[in-house]
Design an enzyme around this catalytic site. Structure first.
Site, short mmCIF file in Angstrom:
data_model
loop_
_atom_site.label_atom_id
_atom_site.label_comp_id
_atom_site.label_asym_id
_atom_site.label_seq_id
_atom_site.Cartn_x
_atom_site.Cartn_y
_atom_site.Cartn_z
CG ASP A 39 6.58 -5.93 -2.97
OD1 ASP A 39 5.66 -6.33 -3.70
OD2 ASP A 39 7.79 -6.05 -3.28
N GLY A 40 4.97 -8.21 -1.52
CA GLY A 40 5.27 -9.61 -1.26
C GLY A 40 4.07 -10.50 -1.01
CG ASN A 41 0.25 -8.81 -0.33
OD1 ASN A 41 0.82 -8.81 0.76
ND2 ASN A 41 -0.50 -7.80 -0.73
CG HIS A 57 -3.61 -9.96 -3.76
ND1 HIS A 57 -2.40 -9.29 -3.75
CD2 HIS A 57 -3.71 -10.53 -5.01
CE1 HIS A 57 -1.81 -9.45 -4.93
NE2 HIS A 57 -2.58 -10.18 -5.70
CB SER A 85 0.89 0.42 -9.47
OG SER A 85 1.14 -0.75 -10.25
CG LEU A 149 -5.07 7.11 10.18
CD1 LEU A 149 -3.74 7.83 10.33
CD2 LEU A 149 -4.90 5.61 10.42
NE ARG A 216 10.74 -2.90 -7.89
CZ ARG A 216 10.86 -4.16 -7.46
NH1 ARG A 216 11.97 -4.52 -6.83
NH2 ARG A 216 9.88 -5.02 -7.63
CG LEU A 217 10.35 5.44 -4.25
CD1 LEU A 217 10.49 6.89 -4.66
CD2 LEU A 217 9.43 5.32 -3.05
CB SER A 218 7.14 0.21 -7.42
OG SER A 218 8.09 -0.81 -7.25
CD GLU A 229 15.11 10.64 6.39
OE1 GLU A 229 15.89 9.66 6.32
OE2 GLU A 229 15.45 11.81 6.14
#
Length: 261
Positions: A39-41, A57, A85, A149, A216-218, A229
């Site tokens: 978050d925070g871009n 972004h 989202s 991965l 928060r999970l948003s 966790e």
């Protein structure tokens, strides 16, 4: 010539500190699945007086690639990236969304050619442009047999939407097989719902990390994170450092997981 001042985080002491955490982690149990909300871009771009949020972004996409390398190098098996989202699809400026679609597509294409990684789109197709969906599908197809991965790209993703889609899938399958509502009530379990989520068959995230100081999970992985966790980092997404990630893993390793008890 004047000697360049070494910024915080680039000095010898910093490297020694980071290596010390790495050595400690080598004897600890690490998460198998890490989920990341970078978050925070947009704030990052605004602070730097950049013209558009797209600069932030793009910086965030580059950081996601770094983050995946950090995960892979430590032997983490699954990483889920929250890229877009369902709320973003209706709450963002159309021009910003178009740029974001391109950035996400470029990231998916890049990751599908890097190392032995497997790329998977998790999310709804609704509201996503056809060219982005085609790029995501191509990345999945190109990497479907890779064994490294496993990367979930959460695009057009919403946790509540995912649960609703899982229930619809269960009801439809049951109805197609001629089952009754009473019979469905008998077999409906958390395990069955989990199998029909976008991430069906994968382990739930052990650790969820969010940057930018927000706690928060948003609407992210609501079902899967029931026993996860959580770790919150003050740094804005593009400013996330490897040492921040290592500290998150150290914090995780020190916790006694209670799984809801």
């Amino acid at each position: 010539m004047a000697k360049r001042e070494i910024p915080l985080g680039e000095g010898v002491l910093y490297g020694l500190y980071q290596n010390r955490i790495r050595r400690w982690l080598s004897h600890q149990e690490l998460p198998k699945h890490v989920a990341m909300i970078l978050d925070g871009n947009r704030r990052w771009a605004k602070q730097r007086l950049l013209e558009t949020a797209a600069h932030g972004h793009r910086a965030g996409a580059a950081k996601f690639r770094e983050f995946l390398i950090w995960c892979d190098d430590l032997g983490i098996s699954v990483a889920t990236l929250y890229l877009l989202s369902t709320d973003n699809l209706t709450g963002r400026d159309p021009e910003e969304l178009d740029e974001l679609f391109q950035i996400i597509g470029d990231l998916a294409e890049d990751l599908s050619h890097f190392r032995n990684w497997r790329v998977q789109h998790v999310g709804s197709h609704d509201g996503l442009p056809a060219d982005l969906l085609a790029t995501l599908a191509a990345a999945e197809k190109r990497t479907e047999h890779n064994t490294g991965l496993h990367i979930n790209l959460a695009v057009g993703y919403g946790g509540r939407r995912e649960i609703a889609d899982a229930m619809r899938s269960i009801v439809k399958k049951h109805g197609d097989e001629g089952g009754t509502l009473d019979a469905l009530a008998e077999i409906l379990t958390p395990e069955l719902i989990g199998d029909h989520l976008y991430t069906g068959g994968q382990p739930d995230p052990d650790l969820v990390i969010r940057t930018s100081g927000e706690q928060r999970l948003s609407d992210f992985m609501l079902w899967q994170s029931a026993h996860s966790e959580f770790y919150f980092v003050e740094a804005l997404g593009p400013d996330l450092r490897e040492v921040d990630f290592l500290r998150a893993l150290r914090d995780y390793a020190r916790r006694q997981r209670r799984y809801g008890s």
